[in-house]
Design an enzyme around this catalytic site. Structure first.
Site, PDB file in Angstrom:
ATOM      1  N   GLU A  75       0.782  -0.928   0.211  1.00  0.00           N
ATOM      2  CA  GLU A  75      -0.164   0.171  -0.013  1.00  0.00           C
ATOM      3  C   GLU A  75       0.908   1.124   0.106  1.00  0.00           C
ATOM      4  OE1 GLU A  75      -3.277   0.039   2.816  1.00  0.00           O
ATOM      5  OE2 GLU A  75      -3.320  -2.174   2.910  1.00  0.00           O
ATOM      6  N   CYS A  76       0.539   2.103  -0.798  1.00  0.00           N
ATOM      7  CA  CYS A  76       1.302   3.263  -0.992  1.00  0.00           C
ATOM      8  C   CYS A  76       0.772   4.661  -0.517  1.00  0.00           C
ATOM      9  CB  CYS A  76       1.712   3.476  -2.671  1.00  0.00           C
ATOM     10  SG  CYS A  76       0.496   3.992  -3.584  1.00  0.00           S
TER      11      CYS A  76
END
Length: 326
Positions: A75-76
């Protein structure tokens, strides 16, 4: 052919590039059902798992699958500048640390970690790199722009390319596998489409949208099509020409196309099929499920296919299966 397990697989854009580069997907895992459904539609021979990585029987999968490559894109959103002023979620960030048990269980020769460049500012980034090194990997920490690899989108990302046998790779070595094609935003547009476009100067049009458009018209002149850029940190006046790569595709509608009918400017949003082209999906990749909003989100969450193609060509070259360097 390098086999791979794909964590945080999304709609399979990274996998599409990997397959073009000589890879074969074994497993795709993502917590979003629309992502895994799309992945399965594109790679029917792969097993898909819809769950969070911490809920999965990693040891069980590790006994079943021994991939050459573990491909990960944690997840960014909590690293990304696109989230604006919202506070970041440490739990979201720590999905990167969560890949370590997978590495230990599957023992792939190569590990790839893709994320936004700002991940390097995370206070546990060095811990992640050191942990990977302590597992016996040589880590090449690269910043790559998809436009350099032939994408019609400028998408700058951090790639940790890690090899258990100690090989170091540079950006220049990866670019040697690219054919040097340069594409631009114009190449993403479905020019012959019948998508509905409305007059720019329509009642109720947001003042900020009009201002973006008028800045572009003042610079380009009338009659020249261009793209309005919404959201995110934009230092280009809220617009861009069609003759440079599209700016980064995000998980929400960001791009409006302005065209002309005589002296009258018209506006429509770019469509998922056009964003798919910007992500490097080509003619093979499909988005058969979901609403328009969900398809945009799938594109914005993806890994640009063209970069992954070069990485897997390099991997297969080093694996000595007969894919020559160019």
């Amino acid at each position: 052919m390098a086999t791979f397990v794909d964590l945080f697989c999304g709609g399979g854009f990274g996998a599409r590039g990997a397959v073009r580069g000589g890879g074969r997907p074994l497993v795709g895992l993502d917590a979003w059902h629309m992502a895994t459904k799309t992945y399965k539609a594109n790679f029917p021979c792969a097993e898909v798992v819809t769950d969070y990585i911490e809920n999965v029987d990693i040891k069980g999968l590790g006994q079943t699958y021994r991939p050459d490559v573990l491909l990960t894109s944690p997840e960014c959103t909590s690293h990304s500048i696109a989230r604006g002023a919202k506070p970041g979620s440490e739990r979201s960030r720590e999905t990167a640390i969560g890949i370590v048990p997978w590495v230990e269980a599957m023992e792939p020769r190569w590990l790839i970690v893709e994320n936004v460049n700002r991940m390097k500012k995370w206070d546990r980034h060095n811990e992640l790199v050191e942990t990977i090194e302590n597992l016996g990997y040589q880590v090449s920490d690269l910043h790559l722009n998809s436009a350099d690899f032939g994408s019609a989108q400028a998408r700058k990302r951090m790639f940790l390319i890690c090899d258990r046998e100690g090989t170091v790779v540079t950006k220049g070595q990866l670019l040697a596998f690219s054919d040097g094609t340069r594409m631009c935003a114009r190449d993403t547009i479905d020019w012959g489409s019948s998508y509905r476009s409305t007059k720019l100067y329509s009642p109720g049009r947001a003042k900020a949208t009009i201002e973006r458009a008028e800045r572009a018209i003042a610079h380009l002149g009338r009659g020249v099509p261009f793209i309005i850029v919404y959201y995110g940190s934009d230092y280009g006046g809220g617009w861009q020409t069609l003759d440079v790569p599209l700016r980064t595709v995000t998980t929400i509608d960001r791009f409006g196309l302005v065209t002309w009918n005589g002296n009258e400017p018209y506006l429509r949003m770019l469509q998922p099929s056009e964003l798919l082209r910007a992500m490097g999906g080509g003619n093979e990749h499909k988005l058969p499920y979901g609403s328009r909003r969900e398809k945009v989100k799938l594109c914005g969450n993806g890994v640009c296919s063209d970069v992954m193609t070069a990485i897997f060509q390099w991997i297969n070259f080093n694996k000595n299966i007969g894919i020559p360097a160019t």
